[in-house]
Design an enzyme around this catalytic site. Structure first.
Site, mmCIF file in Angstrom:
data_model
loop_
_atom_site.group_PDB
_atom_site.id
_atom_site.type_symbol
_atom_site.label_atom_id
_atom_site.label_comp_id
_atom_site.label_asym_id
_atom_site.label_seq_id
_atom_site.Cartn_x
_atom_site.Cartn_y
_atom_site.Cartn_z
ATOM 1 N N GLY A 102 39.880 45.001 43.441
ATOM 2 C CA GLY A 102 39.310 45.797 42.486
ATOM 3 C C GLY A 102 38.692 46.884 43.244
ATOM 4 N NE ARG A 157 31.939 43.266 40.215
ATOM 5 C CZ ARG A 157 33.163 42.830 40.252
ATOM 6 N NH1 ARG A 157 33.485 41.497 39.549
ATOM 7 N NH2 ARG A 157 33.993 43.365 40.756
ATOM 8 C CG HIS A 160 34.390 44.091 44.917
ATOM 9 N ND1 HIS A 160 34.106 42.890 44.639
ATOM 10 C CD2 HIS A 160 35.653 44.593 44.659
ATOM 11 C CE1 HIS A 160 34.930 42.316 43.732
ATOM 12 N NE2 HIS A 160 35.959 43.379 43.463
ATOM 13 C CG HIS A 178 45.219 44.354 34.675
ATOM 14 N ND1 HIS A 178 45.954 42.937 34.660
ATOM 15 C CD2 HIS A 178 43.744 44.117 34.996
ATOM 16 C CE1 HIS A 178 45.190 42.086 34.827
ATOM 17 N NE2 HIS A 178 43.909 42.508 35.096
ATOM 18 C CG ASP A 235 40.658 45.754 36.386
ATOM 19 O OD1 ASP A 235 39.391 45.298 36.444
ATOM 20 O OD2 ASP A 235 41.672 45.360 36.834
HETATM 21 ZN ZN LIG Z 1 39.502 43.104 35.629
#
Ligand SMILES: [Zn+2]
Length: 446
Positions: A330, A65, A314, A237, A310
């Site tokens: 996620g 991010r 958030h 994934h 992964d």
């Molecule tokens: Zn991802």
């Protein structure tokens, strides 16, 4: 001579076995591995008391991010989470704000990261506007190009087979790879619209929209295109038995294909999703137990190349939207992945060698990292020290990540990274971060 550091009384995973040894580190590299009596003098000597040393673990799928999404995670918290979890190197995904998709956005991202990171960081790029711009990104050292098949992120039209083929040919020519999120956009959108029209906004509807076939369809389409291009295609994934089967068949046919699985697809099932609700919503979603078992089989028989987290942090509120379609997908996983996998070593489902192969050796090979993936003199002193006996309960409240929740919260785990050493520097020790931001380095694909 006096070296920087000697790790005495260690057990190290080398050449396929665990050996008792001491490790001398100098100027960011492993200087020597051998008997205690043969070690040079050192500025710092640490007695590891028989702890296990692995070549630094690499997480090839992380969303760090920062920039426009710094409220979810930033370079500092994300790489602190990596260090706390035992990772010495992570690769950042490009769906940022702004999207990493040009030499300029990548350079800006590297500048923003440089003084903030605590571990080694490599960067993916999305496809740029125009294949002629791929070369500039390769020159900047991208780990590869990330292709999202669920929605267009970046400059490549995901509905256009000819455009995909042309882009794949360019990427092959440039010696790079494409990492792909394989879920078929058309099938997905159609199902989603129908559910929305009939007022279905629950996690079950989400599971149905993101069906197993949605993944398999995208995998097969990409493999079909890549038969022509012969580019290194890396499937992120993989979550289904048939998706994995298609990848295995393509490998057998000689295509340069690799794949990754995540801890959530290995350790969670649709039962957990029902229990945890929208918090555990990921893309692709977790599957039933038979699908997870197929992934475990793939690990056992070597069909799965790597495990990557992964890590997708958030804000909690973004995970709790009323309609599942509005939930951000996620979960944060940098601080649980190694613990969960070491627990399986304890239980006998994985070996230490599996962990090293899946999270250090193979990622180094696939992404062409120079000097990483093994403990050897002359190689980078990226080392993950683990305590296989350390039992504890996952407590997300103590995460270094800004996202302090986890689908694994409360789970008992056995085995933990207790020291993360990056280029000879002890970055994390017993959960404490010991270095200043900026001590990590940018890594490039060789
Ligand atoms: Zn991802």
């Amino acid at each position: 001579m006096v070296v920087d550091l000697v790790l005495a009384n260690a057990k190290a995973y080398m050449d396929g076995k665990i050996v008792e040894c001491s490790i001398a580190v100098d100027r960011k590299r492993v200087f020597k591995v051998g008997r205690e009596t043969n070690m040079p003098k050192a500025d710092v000597k640490t007695d590891l008391k028989g702890l296990l040393v692995l070549p630094g673990l690499i997480d090839a799928h992380v969303h760090l991010r920062d920039e426009g999404k710094a409220y979810k995670e930033d370079f500092c918290t994300g790489t602190a989470a990596a260090a706390a979890g035992g990772f010495t190197t992570v690769f950042d995904m490009p769906n940022n704000s702004p999207v990493t998709m040009s030499a300029e956005t990548l350079r800006n991202r590297i500048v923003a990261a440089k003084n903030r990171i605590l571990v080694n960081v490599g960067f993916y790029s999305a496809f740029p506007d125009g294949v002629e711009r791929l070369e500039g990104l390769v020159r900047e050292g991208v780990m590869g190009f990330k292709l999202f098949m669920t929605e267009q992120i970046g400059g490549l039209d995901i509905r256009d087979d000819a455009a995909l083929l042309e882009a794949f040919r360019f990427v092959r020519e440039l010696g790079s790879l494409t990492a792909v999120h394989a879920e078929d956009e058309h099938a997905l959108r159609r199902a989603e619209e129908q559910f929305k029209l009939s007022g279905r906004n629950d996690t079950n509807a989400f599971l149905k929209a993101h069906s197993e076939d949605t993944e398999v369809k995208a995998v097969n389409r990409l493999l079909y295109i890549d038969k022509e291009a012969c580019m290194h295609l890396h499937f992120c994934h993989v979550s289904t038995k048939n998706g994995l089967y298609a990848v295995v068949e393509a490998k057998k046919a000689g295509l340069p294909v690799t794949c990754e699985v995540t801890p959530h697809h290995l350790f969670l099932s649709t039962e957990d999703l029902r229990r945890l609700g929208t918090l555990a919503v990921t893309m692709p979603p977790v599957r039933n137990k038979a699908q997870a078992e197929a992934l475990w089989n793939g690990i056992r028989d070597g069909s799965v190349d790597i495990i990557a987290s992964d890590h997708a942090p958030h804000v909690l509120a973004e995970k709790e939207a009323e309609k599942v379609w509005d939930v951000k997908v996620g979960v944060p996983e940098l601080e649980t992945t190694v613990q969960l996998l070491l627990t399986e070593v304890k239980r006998g489902r994985l070996s230490v060698g599996d962990i090293v192969r899946l999270m250090s050796e193979r990622p180094s090979e696939i992404f062409r990292l120079k000097g990483k993936g093994v403990i050897k003199s002359g190689f980078d002193a990226d080392l993950t020290v683990v305590d296989l006996d350390k039992k504890q309960r996952v407590d997300a409240a103590f995460f270094r990540s800004k996202a302090k929740y986890s689908p694994f919260d409360g789970r008992m785990v056995e085995g933990k990274a207790v020291k993360t050493i990056v280029r000879g520097q002890v970055v994390m020790e017993d959960g404490e971060i010991l270095v200043k931001p900026g001590s990590g380095e940018i890594v490039r694909r060789a």
